[in-house]
Design an enzyme around this catalytic site. Structure first.
Site, mmCIF file in Angstrom:
data_model
loop_
_atom_site.group_PDB
_atom_site.id
_atom_site.type_symbol
_atom_site.label_atom_id
_atom_site.label_comp_id
_atom_site.label_asym_id
_atom_site.label_seq_id
_atom_site.Cartn_x
_atom_site.Cartn_y
_atom_site.Cartn_z
ATOM 1 N N SER A 48 0.883 -1.180 -0.157
ATOM 2 C CA SER A 48 0.038 -0.025 0.072
ATOM 3 C C SER A 48 0.914 1.279 -0.057
ATOM 4 C CB SER A 48 -0.948 -0.167 1.325
ATOM 5 O OG SER A 48 -1.554 1.241 1.318
ATOM 6 N N HIS A 82 -1.262 -1.623 -4.344
ATOM 7 C CA HIS A 82 -2.127 -1.339 -3.686
ATOM 8 C C HIS A 82 -2.548 0.236 -3.459
ATOM 9 C CE1 HIS A 82 -5.673 -2.370 -0.735
ATOM 10 N NE2 HIS A 82 -5.356 -1.378 -0.216
ATOM 11 N N HIS A 119 -8.482 0.118 -4.094
ATOM 12 C CA HIS A 119 -9.301 0.143 -3.034
ATOM 13 C C HIS A 119 -10.064 1.322 -2.874
ATOM 14 C CE1 HIS A 119 -9.456 -0.512 1.647
ATOM 15 N NE2 HIS A 119 -10.603 -0.450 1.041
ATOM 16 N N MET A 177 -11.020 -5.848 5.858
ATOM 17 C CA MET A 177 -10.554 -4.985 6.383
ATOM 18 C C MET A 177 -10.205 -5.252 8.022
ATOM 19 S SD MET A 177 -9.778 -2.574 4.409
ATOM 20 C CE MET A 177 -9.294 -1.366 5.341
ATOM 21 N N ASP A 214 -4.965 3.374 -2.545
ATOM 22 C CA ASP A 214 -5.930 3.635 -1.611
ATOM 23 C C ASP A 214 -6.520 4.995 -2.120
ATOM 24 O OD1 ASP A 214 -6.077 1.608 0.449
ATOM 25 O OD2 ASP A 214 -3.957 2.039 0.780
ATOM 26 N N GLY A 248 1.134 -1.648 4.429
ATOM 27 C CA GLY A 248 1.595 -0.318 4.218
ATOM 28 C C GLY A 248 3.016 -0.275 5.069
ATOM 29 N N SER A 249 2.467 0.307 6.146
ATOM 30 C CA SER A 249 3.579 0.756 7.178
ATOM 31 C C SER A 249 4.637 -0.054 7.285
ATOM 32 C CB SER A 249 3.028 1.277 8.490
ATOM 33 O OG SER A 249 1.891 0.613 9.064
ATOM 34 N N GLY A 256 -0.918 2.639 9.122
ATOM 35 C CA GLY A 256 -0.191 2.413 10.663
ATOM 36 C C GLY A 256 -1.115 2.348 11.565
ATOM 37 N N MET A 289 -9.119 7.787 -1.437
ATOM 38 C CA MET A 289 -10.118 8.213 -0.185
ATOM 39 C C MET A 289 -10.605 9.686 -0.625
ATOM 40 S SD MET A 289 -7.807 7.479 3.046
ATOM 41 C CE MET A 289 -6.587 5.635 3.119
ATOM 42 N N MET A 303 -12.391 3.895 -1.136
ATOM 43 C CA MET A 303 -12.860 4.320 -0.220
ATOM 44 C C MET A 303 -13.816 5.479 -0.347
ATOM 45 S SD MET A 303 -9.891 3.144 2.369
ATOM 46 C CE MET A 303 -8.582 3.073 1.014
ATOM 47 N N ASP A 313 -6.412 -6.365 4.718
ATOM 48 C CA ASP A 313 -5.683 -5.077 4.701
ATOM 49 C C ASP A 313 -5.862 -4.400 6.026
ATOM 50 O OD1 ASP A 313 -4.819 -2.408 3.911
ATOM 51 O OD2 ASP A 313 -6.486 -2.045 2.584
ATOM 52 N N GLY A 314 -4.942 -3.831 6.572
ATOM 53 C CA GLY A 314 -4.643 -3.236 7.947
ATOM 54 C C GLY A 314 -4.046 -3.687 8.957
ATOM 55 N N GLY A 315 -2.872 -3.054 9.108
ATOM 56 C CA GLY A 315 -2.056 -3.413 10.307
ATOM 57 C C GLY A 315 -1.282 -4.888 10.396
ATOM 58 N N GLY A 325 -8.934 4.605 6.516
ATOM 59 C CA GLY A 325 -8.708 5.985 6.375
ATOM 60 C C GLY A 325 -7.153 6.165 6.804
ATOM 61 N N PHE A 326 -6.417 5.361 7.388
ATOM 62 C CA PHE A 326 -5.096 5.691 7.609
ATOM 63 C C PHE A 326 -4.224 4.416 7.516
ATOM 64 C CE2 PHE A 326 -7.919 9.070 9.440
ATOM 65 C CZ PHE A 326 -7.116 10.176 9.026
HETATM 66 C C1 DX5 Z 1 -6.290 1.890 5.287
HETATM 67 C C2 DX5 Z 1 -6.019 1.515 4.029
HETATM 68 C C3 DX5 Z 1 -5.035 0.571 4.032
HETATM 69 C C4 DX5 Z 1 -3.491 1.005 4.610
HETATM 70 C C5 DX5 Z 1 -2.502 -0.162 5.024
HETATM 71 O O1 DX5 Z 1 -7.591 2.725 4.948
HETATM 72 O O2 DX5 Z 1 -6.919 0.795 3.264
HETATM 73 O O3 DX5 Z 1 -4.616 0.122 2.601
HETATM 74 O O4 DX5 Z 1 -2.969 1.974 3.999
HETATM 75 O O5 DX5 Z 1 -1.416 0.323 5.801
HETATM 76 P P1 DX5 Z 1 -1.038 -0.443 7.020
HETATM 77 O O6 DX5 Z 1 -0.560 -1.674 6.645
HETATM 78 O O7 DX5 Z 1 -0.030 0.490 7.651
HETATM 79 O O8 DX5 Z 1 -2.357 -0.643 7.863
HETATM 80 ZN ZN ZN Z 2 -6.267 -0.218 1.299
#
Ligand code: DX5
Ligand code: ZN
Length: 213
Positions: free
Chosen positions: A6, A31, A64, A135, A33, A194-195, A143, A35, A66, A173-175, A140-141
């Protein structure tokens, strides 16, 4: 395991460098994102920038959405050439016609849901979609902390797929990081991260770790 980095967790000023780095790595997708500041409390980019990114890489797009009204923009996102186009069940618009439209253009139609939305909401669409994105954070973010209660959801979805002889892919997806990835790996086909990939250590090594799961 297929891996979809991501890139909102990377630096946008360095986007060409990031894309080159991902091409050298074992990443399977990129990926994206999207938004709109309405569906989620953050803003990123739209179809023009997504298209520009995908135009400079051979990596497959995993977009993705959002956004509140994905139906309105579906054609423009399909024009970017993205391989996967995923929208939220909580967003507006006719889900069946969106799925049909994406598939008609030869792309993979994905559906996703927030952690707070019951899995039953997406059940009617399971026979039609190519992919379900689970999810594991509220979107939204990047990390944020992985919601471990979602492991049960991944198990349930896996069981449903098996019992009904369906063949959609399962993406998470997420964390996702070194500790949480092994918990979800048995139940998913694609990992988004992502992070963990971009905010520490070496990008290629981080991707290689996820690939080996
Ligand atoms: C959250 C996004 C994710 C996010 C993943 O809204 O859809 O794709 O950027 O980042 P990490 O892996 O850091 O949660
Ligand atoms: Zn995503």
């Amino acid at each position: 395991m297929k891996v979809s980095p991501s890139i909102i967790a990377a630096s946008f000023l360095d986007i060409r460098k990031v894309v080159t780095e991902l091409e050298k790595s074992e990443a399977d997708f990129i990926h994206l994102d999207v938004m709109d500041g309405v569906f989620v409390d953050n803003l990123t980019f739209g179809p023009d920038i997504a298209g520009e990114i995908l135009s400079v890489t051979g990596l497959k797009g995993d977009t993705h959405l959002m956004i509140k009204n994905p139906e309105k923009y579906i054609d423009r996102f399909l024009d970017t050439g993205t391989e996967i186009l995923t929208f939220h069940i909580e967003s507006e618009g006719n889900k069946r016609s969106m799925i049909r439209k994406i598939k008609e253009r030869g792309k993979k139609a994905g559906i996703t849901l927030n952690p707070s939305t019951p899995l039953i909401e997406i059940e009617p669409y399971l026979p039609e979609v190519d992919l379900v994105l689970v999810m594991t954070v509220h979107p939204g973010f990047y990390g944020q902390k992985f919601k471990s209660e979602m492991v049960e959801r991944l198990k349930d979805l896996n069981r449903m797929r098996e019992e009904r002889h369906l063949n959609f892919l399962i993406e998470v997806d997420g964390g996702i990081n070194r500790n949480t990835a092994p918990q979800v790996a048995p139940y998913v086909d694609i990992i988004v991260s992502g992070s963990f990939i971009f905010k520490g250590g070496n990008v290629e090594d981080n991707i290689a770790f996820l690939k080996r799961l």
